[in-house]
Scaffold this motif. Structure first.
Motif, mmCIF file in Angstrom:
data_model
loop_
_atom_site.group_PDB
_atom_site.id
_atom_site.type_symbol
_atom_site.label_atom_id
_atom_site.label_comp_id
_atom_site.label_asym_id
_atom_site.label_seq_id
_atom_site.Cartn_x
_atom_site.Cartn_y
_atom_site.Cartn_z
ATOM 1 N N PRO A 42 0.811 -1.227 0.000
ATOM 2 C CA PRO A 42 0.000 0.000 0.000
ATOM 3 C C PRO A 42 0.841 1.272 0.000
ATOM 4 C CG PRO A 42 -0.152 -1.144 2.108
ATOM 5 C CD PRO A 42 0.513 -2.085 1.168
ATOM 6 N N LEU A 43 1.928 1.295 0.778
ATOM 7 C CA LEU A 43 2.774 2.484 0.788
ATOM 8 C C LEU A 43 3.465 2.674 -0.555
ATOM 9 C CD1 LEU A 43 4.417 2.297 4.330
ATOM 10 C CD2 LEU A 43 2.733 3.941 3.525
ATOM 11 N N GLY A 44 3.960 1.573 -1.122
ATOM 12 C CA GLY A 44 4.631 1.674 -2.411
ATOM 13 C C GLY A 44 3.696 2.089 -3.526
ATOM 14 N N LEU A 45 2.457 1.616 -3.468
ATOM 15 C CA LEU A 45 1.488 1.973 -4.493
ATOM 16 C C LEU A 45 1.168 3.462 -4.461
ATOM 17 C CD1 LEU A 45 -0.348 0.925 -6.742
ATOM 18 C CD2 LEU A 45 -2.100 0.491 -5.008
ATOM 19 N N VAL A 46 0.954 3.997 -3.260
ATOM 20 C CA VAL A 46 0.666 5.429 -3.134
ATOM 21 C C VAL A 46 1.858 6.262 -3.586
ATOM 22 C CG1 VAL A 46 0.155 7.271 -1.499
ATOM 23 C CG2 VAL A 46 -1.025 5.078 -1.301
ATOM 24 N N ALA A 47 3.053 5.890 -3.119
ATOM 25 C CA ALA A 47 4.242 6.661 -3.477
ATOM 26 C C ALA A 47 4.521 6.598 -4.973
ATOM 27 C CB ALA A 47 5.447 6.132 -2.688
ATOM 28 N N PHE A 48 4.344 5.425 -5.582
ATOM 29 C CA PHE A 48 4.594 5.282 -7.013
ATOM 30 C C PHE A 48 3.596 6.115 -7.827
ATOM 31 C CE2 PHE A 48 4.075 3.218 -11.123
ATOM 32 C CZ PHE A 48 5.396 3.049 -11.527
ATOM 33 N N SER A 49 2.345 6.126 -7.388
ATOM 34 C CA SER A 49 1.335 6.909 -8.100
ATOM 35 C C SER A 49 1.667 8.392 -8.060
ATOM 36 C CB SER A 49 -0.046 6.649 -7.494
ATOM 37 O OG SER A 49 -0.387 5.272 -7.558
ATOM 38 N N VAL A 50 2.038 8.861 -6.881
ATOM 39 C CA VAL A 50 2.419 10.274 -6.759
ATOM 40 C C VAL A 50 3.632 10.569 -7.617
ATOM 41 C CG1 VAL A 50 3.226 12.042 -5.157
ATOM 42 C CG2 VAL A 50 1.402 10.473 -4.468
ATOM 43 N N LEU A 51 4.611 9.643 -7.633
ATOM 44 C CA LEU A 51 5.821 9.851 -8.414
ATOM 45 C C LEU A 51 5.512 9.955 -9.896
ATOM 46 C CD1 LEU A 51 8.960 9.909 -8.584
ATOM 47 C CD2 LEU A 51 8.872 7.416 -8.806
ATOM 48 N N VAL A 52 4.663 9.047 -10.410
ATOM 49 C CA VAL A 52 4.338 9.057 -11.839
ATOM 50 C C VAL A 52 3.602 10.336 -12.221
ATOM 51 C CG1 VAL A 52 2.960 7.922 -13.615
ATOM 52 C CG2 VAL A 52 4.361 6.555 -12.070
ATOM 53 N N VAL A 53 2.628 10.738 -11.398
ATOM 54 C CA VAL A 53 1.893 11.973 -11.690
ATOM 55 C C VAL A 53 2.823 13.169 -11.661
ATOM 56 C CG1 VAL A 53 0.069 13.504 -10.861
ATOM 57 C CG2 VAL A 53 -0.295 11.022 -10.884
ATOM 58 N N TRP A 54 3.690 13.190 -10.670
ATOM 59 C CA TRP A 54 4.619 14.318 -10.542
ATOM 60 C C TRP A 54 5.575 14.388 -11.732
ATOM 61 C CZ3 TRP A 54 9.811 12.772 -8.998
ATOM 62 C CH2 TRP A 54 10.716 13.826 -9.046
ATOM 63 N N LEU A 55 6.156 13.241 -12.119
ATOM 64 C CA LEU A 55 7.081 13.254 -13.244
ATOM 65 C C LEU A 55 6.374 13.629 -14.547
ATOM 66 C CD1 LEU A 55 9.426 10.158 -12.691
ATOM 67 C CD2 LEU A 55 10.063 12.571 -12.745
ATOM 68 N N THR A 56 5.209 13.080 -14.735
ATOM 69 C CA THR A 56 4.477 13.365 -15.966
ATOM 70 C C THR A 56 4.144 14.852 -16.069
ATOM 71 O OG1 THR A 56 3.516 11.146 -15.926
ATOM 72 C CG2 THR A 56 2.438 12.800 -17.303
ATOM 73 N N MET A 57 3.611 15.407 -14.996
ATOM 74 C CA MET A 57 3.252 16.827 -15.017
ATOM 75 C C MET A 57 4.491 17.705 -15.083
ATOM 76 S SD MET A 57 0.102 16.981 -12.292
ATOM 77 C CE MET A 57 -0.050 18.737 -12.564
ATOM 78 N N GLY A 58 5.527 17.369 -14.284
ATOM 79 C CA GLY A 58 6.718 18.212 -14.260
ATOM 80 C C GLY A 58 7.442 18.230 -15.592
ATOM 81 N N LEU A 59 7.637 17.035 -16.186
ATOM 82 C CA LEU A 59 8.328 16.991 -17.476
ATOM 83 C C LEU A 59 7.466 17.544 -18.593
ATOM 84 C CD1 LEU A 59 10.037 13.477 -17.174
ATOM 85 C CD2 LEU A 59 11.086 15.725 -16.890
ATOM 86 N N GLY A 60 6.159 17.277 -18.531
ATOM 87 C CA GLY A 60 5.284 17.792 -19.572
ATOM 88 C C GLY A 60 5.166 19.295 -19.552
ATOM 89 N N LEU A 61 5.255 19.878 -18.360
ATOM 90 C CA LEU A 61 5.129 21.332 -18.238
ATOM 91 C C LEU A 61 6.481 22.033 -18.106
ATOM 92 C CD1 LEU A 61 2.134 21.448 -15.723
ATOM 93 C CD2 LEU A 61 2.059 21.846 -18.191
ATOM 94 N N SER A 62 7.575 21.295 -18.373
ATOM 95 C CA SER A 62 8.897 21.896 -18.194
ATOM 96 C C SER A 62 9.146 23.058 -19.149
ATOM 97 C CB SER A 62 9.985 20.833 -18.380
ATOM 98 O OG SER A 62 9.904 20.251 -19.674
ATOM 99 N N VAL A 63 8.384 23.121 -20.246
ATOM 100 C CA VAL A 63 8.541 24.238 -21.186
ATOM 101 C C VAL A 63 7.827 25.476 -20.688
ATOM 102 C CG1 VAL A 63 8.857 22.715 -23.168
ATOM 103 C CG2 VAL A 63 6.549 23.420 -22.506
ATOM 104 N N THR A 64 7.046 25.360 -19.638
ATOM 105 C CA THR A 64 6.339 26.507 -19.075
ATOM 106 C C THR A 64 7.030 26.940 -17.790
ATOM 107 O OG1 THR A 64 4.824 25.176 -17.735
ATOM 108 C CG2 THR A 64 4.213 25.553 -20.032
ATOM 109 N N VAL A 65 6.480 27.986 -17.178
ATOM 110 C CA VAL A 65 7.116 28.538 -15.980
ATOM 111 C C VAL A 65 6.853 27.701 -14.733
ATOM 112 C CG1 VAL A 65 7.087 30.895 -16.849
ATOM 113 C CG2 VAL A 65 5.103 30.020 -15.587
#
Length: 410
Positions: A42-65
């Protein structure tokens, strides 16, 4: 019983040497390992989900401010998650992992924080731990849960083997494993020591000025004021001459105290002539007959010279006050890139780092510049103190300010 049916000596030895088949005890440590493995999913699932969302949003929006700040904020969250996992491993698996040094930007402001956060190696290792933890957590949960029902006799061994892998992952990815992290922690501790030492020195200088030279100058001003009033009143008797004579004495005493204070900050002889003559001057003021031998072909950095000088100064003060020695010696030499100092006396010995003689403070000061301090003082003597400092050769500009290498003094 026939001969063939009797147990042989080899059989008897085998019965004695061979232990009974081992059984797996369900100790408290085993149950903690099982609970740890089951909680991984359960801890790994929550942490992995947050990590994937964070990486996806951060890298996808890296061209913005907002992309790069989002990545930096996510790395901060990874650090927090690593702290949680270290605490869990410490409590349930008995893994003692040091905390990494806190993240401190060199300058204040948004961009220093952003750059420091993005290149934080500790946070990226924590992110890697989070990424690889989910498949492992899924595997360990499945095996452990199945063993609870179908593999009960081997469950303790299974829990130990699986949790050992978790221990290795925590130590490898969540600990300050590299030399840089350990060095940062040491430097932060040394910075506190240096700051405290500098503050104590400033307080000492302020106290010496207030209680010594300042008080004498105030008395001098009052005496000269009284003498001036008598002269303006037309009095020129012996009392005025006495006042002027007393003021002259106060001036000489104030000048001497100011010279002593300046010598305590940084003696001119050390700047002009080097360690040899400076330590020779210290030995001459020691109440115990002291010889000096300074064998240096060139001078170290001024900061190292200053630390060496004040180290010997305090050690000789201890010899004068506490040793009851008949003679003492000071030796200074260079070995590769280190400056070695040895102060020895034939006194009563028994000195300790925690004995209130300032030895602990000296050890801390030398440690703050990557130095060493070794005290050998058995009861009955002799006492030998060996100090080691980094050499850090003088630059061309620093060398031009002095007049030559520290010579051998006697």
């Amino acid at each position: 019983m026939t001969e063939s049916s009797r147990p042989s000596a080899a059989d008897d030895a085998l019965d004695v040497v061979s232990p009974p088949p081992p059984r797996a005890p369900f100790t408290a440590a085993t149950w903690r390992e099982i609970a740890y493995l089951l909680a991984n999913l359960p801890l790994g699932l929550v942490a992995f989900s947050v990590l994937v969302v964070w990486l996806t949003m951060g890298l996808g929006l890296s061209v913005t401010v907002i992309g790069l700040p989002l990545l930096a904020a996510g790395l901060t969250v990874c650090r927090r998650y690593g702290k949680l996992e270290r605490a869990r491993a410490r409590a349930w698996l008995g893994v003692q992992v040091e905390e990494p040094s806190p993240l401190r930007p060199r300058d204040r402001g948004f961009f220093p924080w952003l750059w420091t956060g993005l290149k934080d190696p500790v946070a990226w290792r924590h992110a890697l731990f989070t990424f690889i933890r989910l498949p492992w957590a899924l595997f360990t949960f499945t095996v452990t849960f199945a063993s609870l029902f179908v593999g009960w006799p081997v469950l303790p061994w299974v829990a130990r083997w699986l949790s050992n892998v978790d221990r290795a992952m925590v130590r490898g990815l969540l600990s300050p494993s590299d030399e840089l992290e350990r060095r940062i922690a040491e430097l932060e501790s040394d910075r506190v020591t240096v700051t405290d030492t500098a503050a104590a020195d400033l307080r000492r200088i302020e106290r010496d000025l207030h209680d010594g030279a300042q008080a004498r100058l105030v008395a001098l001003a009052m005496g000269l004021g009284l003498a001036k009033e008598k002269l303006l009143e037309g009095q020129s008797d012996e009392s005025v001459a006495a006042m002027v004579d007393e003021a002259h004495g106060e001036v000489k005493l104030a000048l001497q105290e100011l010279r002593d204070l300046a010598r305590g900050i940084h003696p001119a002889i050390l700047t002009d002539r080097g360690l040899g003559p400076a330590l020779g001057s210290l030995a001459g003021r020691c109440t115990v007959p002291t010889t000096t031998a300074v064998d240096l072909t060139e001078r170290p950095a001024p900061a190292i010279e200053g630390i060496a000088y004040f180290t010997v100064s305090e050690l000789l003060q201890n010899v004068s006050k506490h040793s009851a020695a008949r003679q003492a010696s000071v030796e200074v030499w260079r070995t590769e890139d280190r400056l070695l100092i040895q102060v020895e006396d034939d006194g009563k010995g028994g000195a300790r780092l925690d004995g209130g003689s300032g030895m602990a403070g000296l050890a801390e000061r030398l440690g703050s510049v990557d130095g060493l301090f070794v005290l050998d003082s058995p009861v009955g003597g002799p006492t030998r103190v060996t100090a080691e400092l980094p050499w850090r050769a003088r630059t061309a500009a620093e060398a031009g300010s002095g007049s030559g290498p520290g010579a051998r003094g006697r």
